[in-house]
Structure formats: C-alpha cells, structure tokens
Design a protein around this motif. Structure first.
Motif, PDB file in Angstrom:
ATOM      1  N   MET A   1     -70.714  56.124  22.484  1.00  0.00           N
ATOM      2  CA  MET A   1     -72.129  56.442  22.376  1.00  0.00           C
ATOM      3  C   MET A   1     -72.918  55.484  23.266  1.00  0.00           C
ATOM      4  SD  MET A   1     -74.617  56.277  19.044  1.00  0.00           S
ATOM      5  CE  MET A   1     -74.152  57.836  18.357  1.00  0.00           C
ATOM      6  N   PRO A   2     -73.790  55.979  24.138  1.00  0.00           N
ATOM      7  CA  PRO A   2     -74.550  55.101  25.021  1.00  0.00           C
ATOM      8  C   PRO A   2     -75.575  54.286  24.245  1.00  0.00           C
ATOM      9  CG  PRO A   2     -75.201  57.386  25.332  1.00  0.00           C
ATOM     10  CD  PRO A   2     -74.051  57.383  24.375  1.00  0.00           C
ATOM     11  N   PHE A   3     -75.858  53.118  24.743  1.00  0.00           N
ATOM     12  CA  PHE A   3     -76.849  52.230  24.145  1.00  0.00           C
ATOM     13  C   PHE A   3     -78.249  52.754  24.459  1.00  0.00           C
ATOM     14  CE2 PHE A   3     -79.596  48.453  24.605  1.00  0.00           C
ATOM     15  CZ  PHE A   3     -79.566  48.022  23.287  1.00  0.00           C
ATOM     16  N   GLU A   4     -79.068  52.936  23.441  1.00  0.00           N
ATOM     17  CA  GLU A   4     -80.442  53.416  23.620  1.00  0.00           C
ATOM     18  C   GLU A   4     -81.409  52.238  23.583  1.00  0.00           C
ATOM     19  OE1 GLU A   4     -81.913  56.534  23.933  1.00  0.00           O
ATOM     20  OE2 GLU A   4     -79.955  57.435  24.182  1.00  0.00           O
ATOM     21  N   ILE A   5     -82.260  52.118  24.585  1.00  0.00           N
ATOM     22  CA  ILE A   5     -83.241  51.043  24.571  1.00  0.00           C
ATOM     23  C   ILE A   5     -84.598  51.519  24.061  1.00  0.00           C
ATOM     24  CG2 ILE A   5     -82.124  49.638  26.321  1.00  0.00           C
ATOM     25  CD1 ILE A   5     -84.018  50.782  28.371  1.00  0.00           C
ATOM     26  N   ASP A   6     -84.800  52.823  23.994  1.00  0.00           N
ATOM     27  CA  ASP A   6     -86.021  53.393  23.423  1.00  0.00           C
ATOM     28  C   ASP A   6     -85.680  53.802  22.001  1.00  0.00           C
ATOM     29  OD1 ASP A   6     -86.948  53.252  26.066  1.00  0.00           O
ATOM     30  OD2 ASP A   6     -86.352  55.311  26.464  1.00  0.00           O
ATOM     31  N   ARG A   7     -86.575  53.484  21.067  1.00  0.00           N
ATOM     32  CA  ARG A   7     -86.284  53.890  19.697  1.00  0.00           C
ATOM     33  C   ARG A   7     -87.490  54.580  19.083  1.00  0.00           C
ATOM     34  NH1 ARG A   7     -88.366  50.439  15.711  1.00  0.00           N
ATOM     35  NH2 ARG A   7     -89.157  48.471  16.513  1.00  0.00           N
ATOM     36  N   PRO A   8     -87.223  55.560  18.230  1.00  0.00           N
ATOM     37  CA  PRO A   8     -88.343  56.199  17.541  1.00  0.00           C
ATOM     38  C   PRO A   8     -88.963  55.207  16.559  1.00  0.00           C
ATOM     39  CG  PRO A   8     -86.251  57.079  16.749  1.00  0.00           C
ATOM     40  CD  PRO A   8     -85.940  56.123  17.847  1.00  0.00           C
ATOM     41  N   VAL A   9     -90.265  55.282  16.392  1.00  0.00           N
ATOM     42  CA  VAL A   9     -90.958  54.402  15.456  1.00  0.00           C
ATOM     43  C   VAL A   9     -91.970  55.197  14.646  1.00  0.00           C
ATOM     44  CG1 VAL A   9     -90.761  52.248  16.764  1.00  0.00           C
ATOM     45  CG2 VAL A   9     -92.700  53.738  17.182  1.00  0.00           C
ATOM     46  N   ALA A  10     -92.251  54.673  13.482  1.00  0.00           N
ATOM     47  CA  ALA A  10     -93.363  55.192  12.682  1.00  0.00           C
ATOM     48  C   ALA A  10     -94.606  54.434  13.141  1.00  0.00           C
ATOM     49  CB  ALA A  10     -93.102  54.944  11.204  1.00  0.00           C
ATOM     50  N   GLY A  11     -95.740  55.066  13.043  1.00  0.00           N
ATOM     51  CA  GLY A  11     -96.979  54.467  13.515  1.00  0.00           C
ATOM     52  C   GLY A  11     -97.286  53.104  12.920  1.00  0.00           C
TER      53      GLY A  11
ATOM     54  N   VAL B   1     -94.874  54.985  23.472  1.00  0.00           N
ATOM     55  CA  VAL B   1     -95.418  56.315  23.751  1.00  0.00           C
ATOM     56  C   VAL B   1     -96.261  56.677  22.530  1.00  0.00           C
ATOM     57  CG1 VAL B   1     -94.896  58.767  24.044  1.00  0.00           C
ATOM     58  CG2 VAL B   1     -93.507  57.037  25.217  1.00  0.00           C
ATOM     59  N   VAL B   2     -97.504  57.034  22.787  1.00  0.00           N
ATOM     60  CA  VAL B   2     -98.443  57.352  21.708  1.00  0.00           C
ATOM     61  C   VAL B   2     -98.826  58.820  21.812  1.00  0.00           C
ATOM     62  CG1 VAL B   2    -100.728  56.845  20.767  1.00  0.00           C
ATOM     63  CG2 VAL B   2     -99.277  54.980  21.633  1.00  0.00           C
ATOM     64  N   ARG B   3     -98.684  59.499  20.692  1.00  0.00           N
ATOM     65  CA  ARG B   3     -99.039  60.919  20.610  1.00  0.00           C
ATOM     66  C   ARG B   3    -100.037  61.094  19.474  1.00  0.00           C
ATOM     67  NH1 ARG B   3     -93.896  64.118  20.485  1.00  0.00           N
ATOM     68  NH2 ARG B   3     -93.978  63.548  22.692  1.00  0.00           N
ATOM     69  N   ASN B   4    -101.178  61.659  19.781  1.00  0.00           N
ATOM     70  CA  ASN B   4    -102.224  61.898  18.777  1.00  0.00           C
ATOM     71  C   ASN B   4    -102.582  60.628  18.022  1.00  0.00           C
ATOM     72  OD1 ASN B   4    -102.270  64.692  19.396  1.00  0.00           O
ATOM     73  ND2 ASN B   4    -100.506  65.000  18.058  1.00  0.00           N
ATOM     74  N   GLY B   5    -102.609  59.493  18.737  1.00  0.00           N
ATOM     75  CA  GLY B   5    -103.021  58.222  18.147  1.00  0.00           C
ATOM     76  C   GLY B   5    -101.933  57.439  17.440  1.00  0.00           C
TER      77      GLY B   5
END
Length: 103
Positions: A1-11, A88-92
């Motif tokens: 599995m490739p290493f991911e440097i971007d991660r999903p976050v909660a606001g 990355v910001v979407r809808n604030g």
C-alpha cells in the motif's frame, strides 16, 4: 500500500489560518523552516515546483474549493506538539490536510 501524505480531516481537527496558493504555501513553509538560505544549494536545486509538490492534494480539489494554511488544533510548539500545513477547504470546512512541519 503506498504511503499517503494527504489525509482526510474533520473540520474541527485543524484551525484555518489564511487562504493561500501553492506558491504562497511554499514561501510560508520555507520561512517556517529557517528561510531559503538554510536550505543547502544541492537540495534547493531539486525542490519541485509548488504545483508539482502539491499535485496529489490539488487533484482532490473540486471547483469552488480553496487552499488554506492551517495548523493542528492541539498546538504547543514549546512542547513539540502539533503541526502546520495546508488544507483543502470545501464550503468553509477543511476536508483534506497535508502536514508541512511538525512542532
């Protein structure tokens, strides 16, 4: 599995500091790490363009999304806790985050 440097976050995981561009992010990151003079020339010559460096994060963006300088909610630089980066910001709300500097 490739290493991911971007991660999903909660606001509520990061604090948004200011709207940015790939170039301004690069300048901010270099300033945080001591300025371009602190980077050896042989490394400076190999640094990719900001858009190339951020291409996986930029690919996650949809029309209307914005890039913001951000930092972790828990941020205690004197205790070496927390990080700063770009979101990355979407809808604030921050939806993707990349750490630039750990503190």
């Amino acid at each position: 599995m490739p290493f991911e440097i971007d991660r999903p976050v909660a606001g509520d995981e990061v604090i948004l500091l200011e709207r940015t561009t790939p170039q301004r992010y690069r300048e901010w990151l270099i300033a945080l790490t001591g300025g371009i003079e602190a980077v050896p020339a042989e490394i400076r010559d190999r640094i990719p363009a900001p858009e190339e460096e951020l291409k996986t994060l930029l690919a996650r963006m949809l029309p209307g999304d914005e890039l913001w300088l951000a930092r972790s909610r828990r941020f205690e630089p004197t205790a070496l806790i927390g990080n700063s980066g770009i979101a990355v910001v979407r809808n604030g709300d921050a939806i993707w985050y990349r750490v630039g500097v750990h503190h």
